[in-house]
Design a protein around this motif. Structure first.
Motif, PDB file in Angstrom:
ATOM      1  N   LEU A  16       0.604  -1.133  -0.556  1.00 31.78           N
ATOM      2  CA  LEU A  16      -0.711  -0.250   0.237  1.00 31.78           C
ATOM      3  C   LEU A  16       0.649   1.039   0.181  1.00 31.78           C
ATOM      4  CD1 LEU A  16      -3.429   0.869   2.058  1.00 31.78           C
ATOM      5  CD2 LEU A  16      -1.587   2.724   1.471  1.00 31.78           C
ATOM      6  N   ASP A  17       0.642   1.912  -1.088  1.00 29.47           N
ATOM      7  CA  ASP A  17       1.517   3.153  -1.125  1.00 29.47           C
ATOM      8  C   ASP A  17       1.069   5.002  -0.287  1.00 29.47           C
ATOM      9  OD1 ASP A  17       2.939   5.713  -1.965  1.00 29.47           O
ATOM     10  OD2 ASP A  17       2.924   4.840  -4.138  1.00 29.47           O
ATOM     11  N   MET A  18       0.823   4.813   0.873  1.00 27.38           N
ATOM     12  CA  MET A  18       0.376   5.743   1.346  1.00 27.38           C
ATOM     13  C   MET A  18       0.410   7.063   0.471  1.00 27.38           C
ATOM     14  SD  MET A  18       1.178   5.056   5.770  1.00 27.38           S
ATOM     15  CE  MET A  18       2.644   4.920   5.877  1.00 27.38           C
ATOM     16  N   GLY A  19       1.778   7.111  -0.131  1.00 27.69           N
ATOM     17  CA  GLY A  19       1.706   8.595  -0.863  1.00 27.69           C
ATOM     18  C   GLY A  19       0.370   8.930  -1.499  1.00 27.69           C
ATOM     19  N   LYS A  20      -0.052   7.432  -2.192  1.00 32.16           N
ATOM     20  CA  LYS A  20      -1.524   7.862  -3.538  1.00 32.16           C
ATOM     21  C   LYS A  20      -3.007   7.371  -2.033  1.00 32.16           C
ATOM     22  CE  LYS A  20       0.601   5.602  -6.952  1.00 32.16           C
ATOM     23  NZ  LYS A  20       0.953   4.608  -7.837  1.00 32.16           N
ATOM     24  N   CYS A  21      -2.688   7.060  -1.166  1.00 33.14           N
ATOM     25  CA  CYS A  21      -3.868   6.771  -0.224  1.00 33.14           C
ATOM     26  C   CYS A  21      -4.113   7.817   0.648  1.00 33.14           C
ATOM     27  CB  CYS A  21      -3.452   5.774   1.133  1.00 33.14           C
ATOM     28  SG  CYS A  21      -4.765   4.949   2.312  1.00 33.14           S
ATOM     29  N   LEU A  22      -5.678   7.673   0.256  1.00 37.07           N
ATOM     30  CA  LEU A  22      -5.822   9.266   0.860  1.00 37.07           C
ATOM     31  C   LEU A  22      -6.771   8.472   1.704  1.00 37.07           C
ATOM     32  CD1 LEU A  22      -8.403  10.479  -1.174  1.00 37.07           C
ATOM     33  CD2 LEU A  22      -6.517  11.021  -0.908  1.00 37.07           C
ATOM     34  N   PHE A  23      -6.887   7.549   3.399  1.00 36.44           N
ATOM     35  CA  PHE A  23      -7.068   6.745   4.240  1.00 36.44           C
ATOM     36  C   PHE A  23      -8.692   6.736   4.194  1.00 36.44           C
ATOM     37  CE2 PHE A  23      -2.831   7.575   4.653  1.00 36.44           C
ATOM     38  CZ  PHE A  23      -2.160   6.635   5.751  1.00 36.44           C
ATOM     39  N   CYS A  24      -8.945   6.774   2.751  1.00 30.73           N
ATOM     40  CA  CYS A  24     -10.365   6.343   2.836  1.00 30.73           C
ATOM     41  C   CYS A  24     -10.994   5.334   3.684  1.00 30.73           C
ATOM     42  CB  CYS A  24     -10.909   6.589   1.430  1.00 30.73           C
ATOM     43  SG  CYS A  24     -11.201   4.985   0.749  1.00 30.73           S
ATOM     44  N   GLY A  25     -10.671   3.897   4.007  1.00 29.77           N
ATOM     45  CA  GLY A  25     -10.896   2.522   4.340  1.00 29.77           C
ATOM     46  C   GLY A  25     -11.221   2.275   3.386  1.00 29.77           C
TER      47      GLY A  25
ATOM     48  N   PHE B 218      -7.263  -0.227   9.370  1.00 26.94           N
ATOM     49  CA  PHE B 218      -5.884   1.077   9.815  1.00 26.94           C
ATOM     50  C   PHE B 218      -5.490   0.905  11.159  1.00 26.94           C
ATOM     51  CE2 PHE B 218      -7.596   1.492   5.401  1.00 26.94           C
ATOM     52  CZ  PHE B 218      -6.477   2.572   4.866  1.00 26.94           C
ATOM     53  N   SER B 219      -4.300   0.568  11.367  1.00 23.12           N
ATOM     54  CA  SER B 219      -3.778   1.514  12.699  1.00 23.12           C
ATOM     55  C   SER B 219      -4.377   2.966  13.765  1.00 23.12           C
ATOM     56  CB  SER B 219      -2.912   0.414  13.783  1.00 23.12           C
ATOM     57  OG  SER B 219      -1.578   1.410  12.827  1.00 23.12           O
ATOM     58  N   THR B 220      -4.143   2.142  15.393  1.00 20.09           N
ATOM     59  CA  THR B 220      -4.149   4.363  15.430  1.00 20.09           C
ATOM     60  C   THR B 220      -3.018   4.427  15.230  1.00 20.09           C
ATOM     61  OG1 THR B 220      -3.931   3.517  18.057  1.00 20.09           O
ATOM     62  CG2 THR B 220      -6.512   3.812  16.713  1.00 20.09           C
ATOM     63  N   ASP B 221      -1.987   3.617  15.340  1.00 21.85           N
ATOM     64  CA  ASP B 221      -0.235   4.518  14.697  1.00 21.85           C
ATOM     65  C   ASP B 221       0.052   5.628  13.592  1.00 21.85           C
ATOM     66  OD1 ASP B 221       2.629   4.928  14.598  1.00 21.85           O
ATOM     67  OD2 ASP B 221       2.675   2.675  14.201  1.00 21.85           O
ATOM     68  N   ALA B 222       0.615   6.994  14.711  1.00 27.40           N
ATOM     69  CA  ALA B 222       0.200   8.424  13.861  1.00 27.40           C
ATOM     70  C   ALA B 222       1.746   8.084  12.598  1.00 27.40           C
ATOM     71  CB  ALA B 222      -0.006   8.804  14.430  1.00 27.40           C
ATOM     72  N   CYS B 223       2.897   7.161  13.170  1.00 25.72           N
ATOM     73  CA  CYS B 223       4.308   7.789  13.004  1.00 25.72           C
ATOM     74  C   CYS B 223       4.743   7.149  11.250  1.00 25.72           C
ATOM     75  CB  CYS B 223       4.888   7.091  13.926  1.00 25.72           C
ATOM     76  SG  CYS B 223       4.432   7.005  15.541  1.00 25.72           S
ATOM     77  N   LEU B 224       4.045   7.752  10.327  1.00 25.61           N
ATOM     78  CA  LEU B 224       3.922   7.684   9.060  1.00 25.61           C
ATOM     79  C   LEU B 224       4.814   8.235   8.182  1.00 25.61           C
ATOM     80  CD1 LEU B 224      -0.301   7.585   8.623  1.00 25.61           C
ATOM     81  CD2 LEU B 224       0.954   5.900   9.564  1.00 25.61           C
TER      82      LEU B 224
ATOM     83  N   LEU C 144       7.692   5.313   1.402  1.00 20.68           N
ATOM     84  CA  LEU C 144       5.882   5.282   1.929  1.00 20.68           C
ATOM     85  C   LEU C 144       4.309   4.081   1.563  1.00 20.68           C
ATOM     86  CD1 LEU C 144       4.948   9.017   0.941  1.00 20.68           C
ATOM     87  CD2 LEU C 144       5.444   8.399   3.198  1.00 20.68           C
ATOM     88  N   SER C 145       5.678   3.372   1.334  1.00 21.04           N
ATOM     89  CA  SER C 145       4.984   1.802   0.810  1.00 21.04           C
ATOM     90  C   SER C 145       4.862   0.757   1.826  1.00 21.04           C
ATOM     91  CB  SER C 145       5.156   1.265  -0.619  1.00 21.04           C
ATOM     92  OG  SER C 145       5.694   2.193  -1.241  1.00 21.04           O
ATOM     93  N   VAL C 146       3.993   0.678   2.474  1.00 22.01           N
ATOM     94  CA  VAL C 146       3.632  -0.442   3.999  1.00 22.01           C
ATOM     95  C   VAL C 146       3.398  -1.744   2.871  1.00 22.01           C
ATOM     96  CG1 VAL C 146       1.724  -1.168   5.385  1.00 22.01           C
ATOM     97  CG2 VAL C 146       2.916   1.056   5.253  1.00 22.01           C
ATOM     98  N   THR C 147       4.306  -2.577   3.345  1.00 22.86           N
ATOM     99  CA  THR C 147       4.166  -4.366   2.539  1.00 22.86           C
ATOM    100  C   THR C 147       3.880  -5.020   3.765  1.00 22.86           C
ATOM    101  OG1 THR C 147       6.448  -4.685   3.054  1.00 22.86           O
ATOM    102  CG2 THR C 147       5.755  -3.491   0.987  1.00 22.86           C
ATOM    103  N   THR C 148       3.593  -6.357   2.954  1.00 24.73           N
ATOM    104  CA  THR C 148       3.454  -7.857   3.800  1.00 24.73           C
ATOM    105  C   THR C 148       4.831  -8.787   4.044  1.00 24.73           C
ATOM    106  OG1 THR C 148       2.800  -9.192   2.043  1.00 24.73           O
ATOM    107  CG2 THR C 148       1.080  -7.995   3.409  1.00 24.73           C
ATOM    108  N   ALA C 149       5.902  -8.294   3.577  1.00 25.74           N
ATOM    109  CA  ALA C 149       6.942  -8.640   3.106  1.00 25.74           C
ATOM    110  C   ALA C 149       7.791  -7.961   4.728  1.00 25.74           C
ATOM    111  CB  ALA C 149       7.916  -8.624   1.866  1.00 25.74           C
TER     112      ALA C 149
END
Length: 252
Positions: free
Chosen positions: A64-73, A86-92, A100-105
Protein backbone atom coordinates in the motif's frame (compact mmCIF):
# COMPACT_ATOMS: atom_id res chain seq x y z
CA UNK A 1 -5.72 40.44 36.52
CA UNK A 2 -6.10 38.36 39.71
CA UNK A 3 -9.09 36.52 38.22
CA UNK A 4 -7.08 35.71 35.11
CA UNK A 5 -4.19 34.34 37.18
CA UNK A 6 -6.53 32.18 39.26
CA UNK A 7 -8.24 30.87 36.14
CA UNK A 8 -4.85 29.93 34.68
CA UNK A 9 -3.92 27.98 37.80
CA UNK A 10 -7.25 26.13 37.70
CA UNK A 11 -6.71 25.18 34.06
CA UNK A 12 -3.32 23.63 34.83
CA UNK A 13 -0.82 22.43 32.23
CA UNK A 14 -2.52 22.03 28.85
CA UNK A 15 0.39 21.32 26.48
CA UNK A 16 0.65 17.67 25.43
CA UNK A 17 3.61 15.66 26.70
CA UNK A 18 4.45 14.09 23.33
CA UNK A 19 6.99 12.64 22.58
CA UNK A 20 7.79 11.88 26.24
CA UNK A 21 4.35 10.29 26.62
CA UNK A 22 2.16 8.66 23.95
CA UNK A 23 -0.63 10.81 22.56
CA UNK A 24 -3.97 8.95 22.72
CA UNK A 25 -5.95 8.85 19.50
CA UNK A 26 -9.62 7.91 18.97
CA UNK A 27 -10.35 4.28 17.96
CA UNK A 28 -11.73 5.47 14.61
CA UNK A 29 -8.47 7.19 13.70
CA UNK A 30 -6.96 5.70 10.54
CA UNK A 31 -3.21 5.47 10.83
CA UNK A 32 -0.62 2.97 9.63
CA UNK A 33 -2.22 0.27 7.42
CA UNK A 34 -1.85 -3.31 8.67
CA UNK A 35 -2.03 -6.51 6.59
CA UNK A 36 -2.99 -9.83 8.16
CA UNK A 37 -1.44 -12.51 5.95
CA UNK A 38 -3.24 -15.30 7.80
CA UNK A 39 -6.54 -13.88 6.52
CA UNK A 40 -5.45 -12.74 3.07
CA UNK A 41 -6.55 -14.87 0.10
CA UNK A 42 -3.83 -14.97 -2.55
CA UNK A 43 -4.95 -13.56 -5.89
CA UNK A 44 -8.17 -12.12 -4.47
CA UNK A 45 -7.36 -8.47 -5.37
CA UNK A 46 -10.64 -7.18 -3.92
CA UNK A 47 -8.83 -4.55 -1.85
CA UNK A 48 -6.79 -3.23 -4.78
CA UNK A 49 -9.86 -3.09 -7.01
CA UNK A 50 -11.79 -1.21 -4.30
CA UNK A 51 -9.13 1.51 -3.95
CA UNK A 52 -10.26 4.59 -5.92
CA UNK A 53 -6.68 5.89 -6.26
CA UNK A 54 -4.74 2.68 -7.07
CA UNK A 55 -2.79 2.86 -3.82
CA UNK A 56 -2.72 -0.93 -3.37
CA UNK A 57 -0.78 -3.31 -5.59
CA UNK A 58 -0.50 -7.08 -5.34
CA UNK A 59 2.23 -8.12 -7.78
CA UNK A 60 4.57 -10.19 -5.55
CA UNK A 61 3.16 -9.23 -2.16
CA UNK A 62 0.51 -6.79 -1.00
CA UNK A 63 1.78 -3.22 -0.91
CA UNK A 64 0.00 0.00 0.00
CA UNK A 65 1.48 3.32 -1.12
CA UNK A 66 0.63 5.85 1.60
CA UNK A 67 1.68 8.64 -0.76
CA UNK A 68 -1.38 7.84 -2.88
CA UNK A 69 -3.65 6.68 -0.06
CA UNK A 70 -6.40 9.01 1.18
CA UNK A 71 -7.07 6.75 4.19
CA UNK A 72 -10.70 6.49 3.10
CA UNK A 73 -10.94 2.88 4.33
CA UNK A 74 -12.65 1.53 1.19
CA UNK A 75 -10.10 -1.29 0.95
CA UNK A 76 -10.70 -2.43 4.53
CA UNK A 77 -14.47 -2.26 4.06
CA UNK A 78 -14.31 -4.28 0.83
CA UNK A 79 -12.11 -7.10 2.14
CA UNK A 80 -14.38 -10.03 3.09
CA UNK A 81 -11.70 -11.56 5.33
CA UNK A 82 -10.73 -8.39 7.25
CA UNK A 83 -7.16 -8.89 6.06
CA UNK A 84 -6.43 -5.16 5.91
CA UNK A 85 -7.09 -2.60 8.61
CA UNK A 86 -5.89 0.81 9.76
CA UNK A 87 -4.16 1.06 13.12
CA UNK A 88 -4.01 4.12 15.38
CA UNK A 89 -0.25 4.44 14.75
CA UNK A 90 0.29 8.02 13.52
CA UNK A 91 4.05 7.64 12.81
CA UNK A 92 3.84 7.68 9.02
CA UNK A 93 6.44 10.14 7.66
CA UNK A 94 9.33 8.97 5.49
CA UNK A 95 12.54 10.52 4.18
CA UNK A 96 12.02 8.93 0.75
CA UNK A 97 9.07 8.50 -1.59
CA UNK A 98 9.68 4.76 -1.83
CA UNK A 99 9.70 4.55 1.95
CA UNK A 100 5.97 5.32 2.10
CA UNK A 101 5.12 1.79 0.94
CA UNK A 102 3.62 -0.53 3.54
CA UNK A 103 4.09 -4.17 2.54
CA UNK A 104 3.38 -7.63 3.87
CA UNK A 105 7.07 -8.46 3.49
CA UNK A 106 8.64 -6.16 6.10
CA UNK A 107 7.91 -3.85 9.01
CA UNK A 108 7.31 -0.18 8.25
CA UNK A 109 10.13 2.14 9.33
CA UNK A 110 9.30 5.82 9.99
CA UNK A 111 11.56 8.71 8.96
CA UNK A 112 15.16 8.91 10.11
CA UNK A 113 16.92 12.08 11.26
CA UNK A 114 18.97 14.42 9.15
CA UNK A 115 22.64 13.57 8.92
CA UNK A 116 25.89 15.38 9.68
CA UNK A 117 26.01 19.12 9.11
CA UNK A 118 22.28 19.43 8.37
CA UNK A 119 21.41 17.92 11.74
CA UNK A 120 23.88 20.25 13.47
CA UNK A 121 22.34 23.28 11.75
CA UNK A 122 18.65 22.44 12.06
CA UNK A 123 18.47 20.00 14.99
CA UNK A 124 17.68 22.70 17.56
CA UNK A 125 16.21 25.46 15.37
CA UNK A 126 14.14 24.97 12.23
CA UNK A 127 12.26 27.80 10.54
CA UNK A 128 9.79 26.87 7.80
CA UNK A 129 7.97 28.88 5.14
CA UNK A 130 4.67 27.28 4.16
CA UNK A 131 3.50 27.24 0.56
CA UNK A 132 -0.15 26.30 0.09
CA UNK A 133 0.06 25.17 -3.52
CA UNK A 134 -3.61 24.88 -4.39
CA UNK A 135 -4.86 22.62 -1.60
CA UNK A 136 -8.29 22.46 0.01
CA UNK A 137 -6.95 23.97 3.29
CA UNK A 138 -7.35 20.77 5.34
CA UNK A 139 -3.59 20.13 5.55
CA UNK A 140 -3.03 23.79 6.35
CA UNK A 141 -5.62 23.66 9.15
CA UNK A 142 -4.01 20.61 10.76
CA UNK A 143 -0.61 22.30 10.49
CA UNK A 144 -1.91 25.47 12.14
CA UNK A 145 -3.12 23.38 15.09
CA UNK A 146 0.53 22.74 15.99
CA UNK A 147 0.98 26.39 16.98
CA UNK A 148 -1.79 26.25 19.60
CA UNK A 149 -1.19 25.86 23.31
CA UNK A 150 -2.09 22.18 23.22
CA UNK A 151 0.76 21.33 20.85
CA UNK A 152 3.19 24.26 21.17
CA UNK A 153 5.43 23.45 18.21
CA UNK A 154 7.79 26.28 19.16
CA UNK A 155 9.04 24.42 22.26
CA UNK A 156 10.95 22.12 19.88
CA UNK A 157 12.60 25.05 18.10
CA UNK A 158 10.34 24.66 15.05
CA UNK A 159 8.49 27.73 13.77
CA UNK A 160 6.70 28.93 10.64
CA UNK A 161 7.97 32.27 9.36
CA UNK A 162 6.52 34.92 7.06
CA UNK A 163 9.44 35.29 4.67
CA UNK A 164 11.39 32.61 2.76
CA UNK A 165 14.55 34.66 3.36
CA UNK A 166 14.16 33.97 7.09
CA UNK A 167 13.47 30.25 6.54
CA UNK A 168 15.57 27.09 6.67
CA UNK A 169 13.14 25.17 4.54
CA UNK A 170 9.84 25.04 2.70
CA UNK A 171 6.70 23.24 3.91
CA UNK A 172 4.46 22.43 0.94
CA UNK A 173 0.76 21.48 0.92
CA UNK A 174 -1.54 21.08 -2.06
CA UNK A 175 -1.11 19.40 -5.47
CA UNK A 176 0.87 22.33 -6.98
CA UNK A 177 -1.68 23.93 -9.24
CA UNK A 178 -0.56 25.62 -12.44
CA UNK A 179 -1.19 29.05 -10.90
CA UNK A 180 0.97 28.23 -7.84
CA UNK A 181 3.96 26.66 -9.60
CA UNK A 182 5.83 29.95 -10.06
CA UNK A 183 5.24 30.86 -6.39
CA UNK A 184 6.56 27.47 -5.30
CA UNK A 185 9.74 27.80 -7.35
CA UNK A 186 10.30 31.45 -6.36
CA UNK A 187 9.91 30.58 -2.68
CA UNK A 188 12.38 27.72 -2.97
CA UNK A 189 14.87 29.97 -4.74
CA UNK A 190 14.54 32.66 -2.06
CA UNK A 191 15.41 30.33 0.83
CA UNK A 192 19.14 30.47 1.57
CA UNK A 193 21.31 27.36 1.30
CA UNK A 194 21.38 24.81 2.82
CA UNK A 195 17.63 24.28 2.79
CA UNK A 196 15.04 21.59 3.32
CA UNK A 197 11.76 20.73 1.62
CA UNK A 198 8.91 19.02 3.47
CA UNK A 199 5.72 17.95 1.69
CA UNK A 200 2.58 17.22 3.70
CA UNK A 201 -0.56 15.48 2.51
CA UNK A 202 -1.47 13.21 -0.38
CA UNK A 203 -1.86 16.19 -2.73
CA UNK A 204 1.66 17.52 -2.18
CA UNK A 205 3.10 14.01 -2.51
CA UNK A 206 1.17 12.58 -5.44
CA UNK A 207 -1.67 14.91 -6.44
CA UNK A 208 -4.22 13.33 -4.08
CA UNK A 209 -7.81 13.40 -5.37
CA UNK A 210 -6.69 15.95 -7.99
CA UNK A 211 -4.09 13.60 -9.53
CA UNK A 212 -3.66 13.99 -13.31
CA UNK A 213 -6.05 16.93 -13.50
CA UNK A 214 -5.03 19.27 -16.29
CA UNK A 215 -4.43 22.17 -13.89
CA UNK A 216 -2.22 20.41 -11.31
CA UNK A 217 1.28 18.95 -11.31
CA UNK A 218 0.76 15.93 -9.01
CA UNK A 219 2.80 17.25 -6.14
CA UNK A 220 6.07 19.04 -5.52
CA UNK A 221 8.84 16.48 -5.89
CA UNK A 222 8.96 16.86 -9.65
CA UNK A 223 10.20 20.41 -9.15
CA UNK A 224 12.13 20.54 -5.85
CA UNK A 225 14.16 17.94 -3.92
CA UNK A 226 12.11 16.61 -1.00
CA UNK A 227 13.64 15.75 2.39
CA UNK A 228 10.50 14.57 4.22
CA UNK A 229 7.19 13.13 3.06
CA UNK A 230 4.22 13.30 5.47
CA UNK A 231 1.27 11.26 4.13
CA UNK A 232 -2.44 11.64 4.89
CA UNK A 233 -5.55 13.37 3.61
CA UNK A 234 -5.10 15.43 5.64
CA UNK A 235 -2.28 14.17 7.87
CA UNK A 236 -3.10 14.28 11.56
CA UNK A 237 -1.36 17.05 13.52
CA UNK A 238 0.36 14.21 15.42
CA UNK A 239 1.63 12.72 12.14
CA UNK A 240 3.03 16.10 11.11
CA UNK A 241 4.62 16.70 14.51
CA UNK A 242 6.09 13.20 14.69
CA UNK A 243 7.61 13.55 11.23
CA UNK A 244 9.18 16.92 12.01
CA UNK A 245 10.60 15.67 15.32
CA UNK A 246 12.08 12.60 13.67
CA UNK A 247 13.66 14.79 11.01
CA UNK A 248 15.50 16.92 13.57
CA UNK A 249 16.49 13.93 15.69
CA UNK A 250 14.17 14.59 18.65
CA UNK A 251 12.70 11.09 18.21
CA UNK A 252 15.04 8.22 17.47
Amino acid sequence: MLKAILARFRQGHRTMAYPESPQPLPPRFRGLPVFDLSRCVEGCNICSEACPYSAISSSDSLSLDMGKCLFCGDCASACPKDAISFSTDACLASRTREGLSVTTAEKYHPAKALEGELLRLFGRSLKLREVSAGGCNACEADTNVLSTIGWDLGRFGIQFVASPRHADGMFVTGPVSENMLAALLDTYKAIPEPKLVIVAGACAINGGPFKDHAEVHNGADGFVPVDLYIPGCPPSPLTILDGLLRLIGSIK
